[in-house]
Write an enzyme that holds these catalytic residues in place. Structure first.
Site, mmCIF file in Angstrom:
data_model
loop_
_atom_site.group_PDB
_atom_site.id
_atom_site.type_symbol
_atom_site.label_atom_id
_atom_site.label_comp_id
_atom_site.label_asym_id
_atom_site.label_seq_id
_atom_site.Cartn_x
_atom_site.Cartn_y
_atom_site.Cartn_z
ATOM 1 C CG ASP A 33 55.157 82.556 15.787
ATOM 2 O OD1 ASP A 33 54.559 81.944 16.617
ATOM 3 O OD2 ASP A 33 55.588 83.484 16.159
ATOM 4 C CG PHE A 158 38.096 73.833 26.584
ATOM 5 C CD1 PHE A 158 37.815 74.627 27.426
ATOM 6 C CD2 PHE A 158 37.415 73.819 25.294
ATOM 7 C CE1 PHE A 158 36.820 75.754 27.492
ATOM 8 C CE2 PHE A 158 36.268 74.729 25.101
ATOM 9 C CZ PHE A 158 35.969 75.584 26.333
ATOM 10 C CB CYS A 272 45.508 80.327 30.805
ATOM 11 S SG CYS A 272 46.457 80.177 29.179
HETATM 12 P P1 NAD Z 1 52.398 81.115 22.893
HETATM 13 O O1 NAD Z 1 52.991 82.609 23.540
HETATM 14 O O2 NAD Z 1 53.210 80.136 23.362
HETATM 15 O O3 NAD Z 1 52.313 81.581 21.397
HETATM 16 C C1 NAD Z 1 51.777 82.742 20.696
HETATM 17 C C2 NAD Z 1 52.650 82.766 19.370
HETATM 18 O O4 NAD Z 1 52.021 83.803 18.738
HETATM 19 C C3 NAD Z 1 54.309 83.221 19.784
HETATM 20 O O5 NAD Z 1 55.125 82.259 19.239
HETATM 21 C C4 NAD Z 1 54.141 84.634 19.124
HETATM 22 O O6 NAD Z 1 55.326 84.928 18.595
HETATM 23 C C5 NAD Z 1 53.103 84.460 18.136
HETATM 24 N N1 NAD Z 1 52.497 85.680 17.474
HETATM 25 C C6 NAD Z 1 52.160 86.831 18.237
HETATM 26 N N2 NAD Z 1 51.719 88.000 17.530
HETATM 27 C C7 NAD Z 1 51.973 87.347 16.212
HETATM 28 C C8 NAD Z 1 51.463 87.865 14.947
HETATM 29 N N3 NAD Z 1 51.051 88.896 14.667
HETATM 30 N N4 NAD Z 1 51.750 87.123 13.831
HETATM 31 C C9 NAD Z 1 52.412 85.816 14.051
HETATM 32 N N5 NAD Z 1 52.594 85.185 15.005
HETATM 33 C C10 NAD Z 1 52.364 86.002 16.170
HETATM 34 O O7 NAD Z 1 50.954 81.315 23.545
HETATM 35 P P2 NAD Z 1 49.946 80.156 23.878
HETATM 36 O O8 NAD Z 1 50.279 79.561 25.170
HETATM 37 O O9 NAD Z 1 50.107 79.174 22.780
HETATM 38 O O10 NAD Z 1 48.448 80.804 23.903
HETATM 39 C C11 NAD Z 1 47.920 81.242 22.864
HETATM 40 C C12 NAD Z 1 46.395 81.641 23.221
HETATM 41 O O11 NAD Z 1 45.806 80.545 23.563
HETATM 42 C C13 NAD Z 1 46.386 82.619 24.542
HETATM 43 O O12 NAD Z 1 45.180 83.395 24.450
HETATM 44 C C14 NAD Z 1 46.138 81.679 25.767
HETATM 45 O O13 NAD Z 1 45.313 82.238 26.629
HETATM 46 C C15 NAD Z 1 45.495 80.347 25.055
HETATM 47 N N6 NAD Z 1 45.497 79.186 25.524
HETATM 48 C C16 NAD Z 1 46.668 78.712 26.037
HETATM 49 C C17 NAD Z 1 46.604 77.480 26.478
HETATM 50 C C18 NAD Z 1 47.949 76.706 27.057
HETATM 51 O O14 NAD Z 1 47.998 75.627 27.421
HETATM 52 N N7 NAD Z 1 49.056 77.500 26.744
HETATM 53 C C19 NAD Z 1 45.378 76.536 26.662
HETATM 54 C C20 NAD Z 1 44.223 77.172 26.079
HETATM 55 C C21 NAD Z 1 44.296 78.207 25.433
HETATM 56 C C1 UGA Z 2 44.423 74.983 32.171
HETATM 57 C C2 UGA Z 2 43.165 74.291 31.914
HETATM 58 O O1 UGA Z 2 43.367 72.892 32.799
HETATM 59 C C3 UGA Z 2 42.902 73.946 30.586
HETATM 60 O O2 UGA Z 2 41.585 73.180 30.445
HETATM 61 C C4 UGA Z 2 42.953 75.205 29.873
HETATM 62 O O3 UGA Z 2 42.648 75.298 28.461
HETATM 63 C C5 UGA Z 2 44.367 75.880 30.115
HETATM 64 O O4 UGA Z 2 44.488 76.264 31.364
HETATM 65 C C6 UGA Z 2 44.722 77.296 29.309
HETATM 66 O O5 UGA Z 2 43.420 78.017 29.095
HETATM 67 O O6 UGA Z 2 45.547 77.812 29.507
HETATM 68 P P1 UGA Z 2 47.260 74.354 32.301
HETATM 69 O O7 UGA Z 2 47.252 75.429 33.004
HETATM 70 O O8 UGA Z 2 47.974 73.790 31.047
HETATM 71 O O9 UGA Z 2 45.680 74.236 31.931
HETATM 72 O O10 UGA Z 2 47.459 73.287 33.537
HETATM 73 P P2 UGA Z 2 46.393 72.611 34.584
HETATM 74 O O11 UGA Z 2 46.258 71.254 34.473
HETATM 75 O O12 UGA Z 2 45.119 73.308 34.714
HETATM 76 O O13 UGA Z 2 47.097 73.471 35.847
HETATM 77 C C7 UGA Z 2 47.098 74.618 36.356
HETATM 78 C C8 UGA Z 2 47.960 74.706 37.598
HETATM 79 O O14 UGA Z 2 46.984 74.324 38.687
HETATM 80 C C9 UGA Z 2 49.202 73.928 37.750
HETATM 81 O O15 UGA Z 2 50.038 74.796 38.652
HETATM 82 C C10 UGA Z 2 48.694 72.759 38.820
HETATM 83 O O16 UGA Z 2 49.903 72.349 39.101
HETATM 84 C C11 UGA Z 2 47.717 73.346 39.540
HETATM 85 N N1 UGA Z 2 46.687 72.444 40.003
HETATM 86 C C12 UGA Z 2 46.103 71.706 39.091
HETATM 87 C C13 UGA Z 2 46.706 72.224 41.482
HETATM 88 O O17 UGA Z 2 47.371 72.990 42.148
HETATM 89 N N2 UGA Z 2 45.796 71.521 41.948
HETATM 90 C C14 UGA Z 2 45.120 70.541 41.074
HETATM 91 O O18 UGA Z 2 44.238 69.978 41.844
HETATM 92 C C15 UGA Z 2 45.091 70.804 39.875
#
Ligand code: NAD
Ligand code: UGA
Length: 469
Positions: A33, A158, A272
């Site tokens: 990172d 996911f 997201c």
């Molecule tokens: P995050 O912000 O927590 O992490 C991203 C990291 O990437 C940061 O630490 C940042 O410093 C680093 N970064 C950015 N540019 C960089 C570079 N050029 N080189 C090295 N490091 C770099 O984000 P996240 O929540 O982990 O999400 C990442 C992706 O995954 C997003 O596209 C998001 O939509 C997707 N996603 C997130 C979740 C979730 O639950 N948070 C679930 C599924 C998918």
């Molecule tokens: C969601 C999806 O569930 C993941 O599958 C996906 O990978 C992720 O987004 C992503 O792409 O970032 P997340 O946002 O971490 O995951 O958490 P969720 O459990 O989906 O909850 C999302 C929001 O909906 C929360 O604020 C939660 O409290 C709310 N929620 C959830 C409700 O209000 N009602 C419900 O029945 C379920």
């Protein structure tokens, strides 16, 4: 030994790579990172994110086949498979501002890979990206390839926060999209072999690149749409005397609908859902699909409506003003079992109450005071950009204090809002809380966690989402 490097040590990169390292002892996994502080935290006892079970997995693998490093180029150079898990926020300016995904971080990662690679690489899109991103990435890599073969795969994540480790250990499915060429299919197989070390083969789905990219946006849109649907019903329940929990239960018993994701709430949050639906809307608009874009727009509008409806309920119930009144806020994270506050509905509610001149006392078991102050200061969409691009925040915002426990937050308060579904809020001593509050004492339960009859018996004026008043 296969070498994996993951660019981006965030909520996805960290836990995902930790589980791959745990399940594939013969694979060396390095997470890199640009944020030195984040990498330092991954190497310390205080991990940068709170996620049940994560610490255990990290401790088992760190230093053996799991490494967190800042020398990005070195590890990209050495890797066979490179996951890109950087943030893909909503654009804040220029073409598509407020909707389109900002691929700046993704593109700079791709350009860096092209610069440093000296051998064939499989580049995996782990971040959530617009459909056809792989094509753009392919162009960047191919035009700088110096004869190296790059294969791009889409492997969206996911996991949900709060249950990330369970979701990764036992996923409903793993999705891998690749080119339908011999080299593309070879790359798909190489990634499939990694997951097959713990995921049953029938749960590993392979598709073409565009189906995989779009399935991720579609899955999040469907999930968010269920919440907006039940939240729409909650407003109707309040107007008619129906109880949304009874309605959800009855509806969810239909096996075609199913019981999950039907909890009415103050609105969905998280980094997201909104971002990905905005992205989907933008793609629809760019493809001339106005009606389809409008359909998905309504999911977000309803979510905004639900958050505003909650603020209005608080203010109107408390005799049309909260000016100068103390409101306790229990829960600031966007859901339980995480310290993540990105797009949490609590920000909208707190800003709404502050707009009406309330004094807030906020308690959350996992969110720091500094984070709360920054969140209430920041503008919409600023949160998902690197810290140096964000506006400076003051050390504390007027009329906002952070309490060390729920009882301290509630002391002398006129009203109490529950904004996160933390289990501990179910078990509080509400009699003690009632005694310490100003009368009449109001509770606004934005997560339907409290026992309605019990709290009313104690003497609270209670509002729950989608329940008779
Ligand atoms: P995050 O912000 O927590 O992490 C991203 C990291 O990437 C940061 O630490 C940042 O410093 C680093 N970064 C950015 N540019 C960089 C570079 N050029 N080189 C090295 N490091 C770099 O984000 P996240 O929540 O982990 O999400 C990442 C992706 O995954 C997003 O596209 C998001 O939509 C997707 N996603 C997130 C979740 C979730 O639950 N948070 C679930 C599924 C998918
Ligand atoms: C969601 C999806 O569930 C993941 O599958 C996906 O990978 C992720 O987004 C992503 O792409 O970032 P997340 O946002 O971490 O995951 O958490 P969720 O459990 O989906 O909850 C999302 C929001 O909906 C929360 O604020 C939660 O409290 C709310 N929620 C959830 C409700 O209000 N009602 C419900 O029945 C379920």
């Amino acid at each position: 030994m296969v070498k994996i490097c993951c660019i981006g040590a965030g909520y996805v990169g960290g836990p995902t790579m930790a589980v791959i390292a745990l399940k594939c002892p013969s694979v060396e996994v390095t997470v890199v990172d640009i944020s030195i502080s984040r990498i330092n935290a991954w190497n310390s006892d205080q991990l940068p994110i709170y996620e049940p079970g994560l610490e255990d997995v990290v401790k088992q693998c760190r230093g053996k086949n799991l490494f967190f490093r800042t020398n990005v180029e070195k590890h990209v150079y050495e890797a066979d498979i490179i996951f890109v898990s950087v943030n893909t926020p909503t654009k804040t300016r220029g073409l598509g501002a407020g909707k389109a995904a900002d691929l700046t971080y993704w593109e700079s990662a791709a350009r860096m890979i092209a610069d440093v690679a000296k051998s064939d690489k499989i580049v995996v899109e782990k971040s959530t990206v617009p459909v056809k991103t792989a094509e753009a990435i392919e162009k960047i890599l191919a035009h700088n390839s110096k004869g190296i073969c790059f294969q791009i795969l889409s492997n969206p994540e996911f996991l949900a926060e709060g249950t990330a480790i369970q979701d990764l250990l036992n996923p409903d499915r793993v999705l891998i999209g690749g080119r339908e060429t011999p080299n593309g299919q070879k790359a798909v197989k190489a990634l499939k072999d990694v997951y097959a070390q713990w995921v049953p083969l029938e749960r590993i789905i392979t598709t073409n690149l565009w189906s995989s990219e779009l399935s991720k946006l579609a899955a999040n849109a469907f999930l968010a749409q269920r919440i907006s649907s039940v939240n729409a019903m909650s407003a109707l329940c309040e107007a008619t005397g129906a109880d949304v929990q009874e309605v959800s239960y009855a509806v969810g018993k239909d096996s075609r609908i199913g019981p999950k994701f039907l909890n009415a709430s103050v609105g969905f949050g998280g980094s997201c859902f909104q971002k990905d639906i905005l992205n989907l809307i933008y793609i629809c608009e760019c493809n001339g699909l106005k009606e389809v874009a409008c359909y998905w727009k309504q999911v977000i509008k309803l979510n905004d409506y639900q958050k505003s409806r909650f603020v209005n309920r608080v203010v109107s119930s408390m005799f049309n003003t909260v000016s100068g009144k103390k409101i306790a806020v229990l829960g600031f994270a966007f859901k339980k079992n995480t310290g993540d506050t990105r797009e949490t509905p609590a920000i909208h509610v707190c800003k709404g109450l502050l707009g009406d001149k309330a004094s807030l006392s906020i308690y959350d078991p996992q969110v720091t005071e500094d984070q709360i102050q920054r969140d209430l200061w920041k503008n919409k969409f600023d949160w998902d950009h690197p810290i140096h691009l964000q506006p400076a925040s003051p050390t504390s915002i007027k009329h906002v204090s952070v309490a060390g426990d729920p009882y301290q937050a509630a002391k002398d308060a006129h009203g109490l809002c529950i904004l996160t579904d933390w289990d501990e809020f179910k078990k509080l001593d509400y009699e003690k809380i009632y005694k310490s509050m100003q009368k009449p004492a109001f509770v606004f339960d934005g997560r339907n966690v409290v026992d309605v009859a019990r709290l009313r018996e104690i003497g609270f004026i209670l509002y729950s989402i989608g329940k008779p008043l």
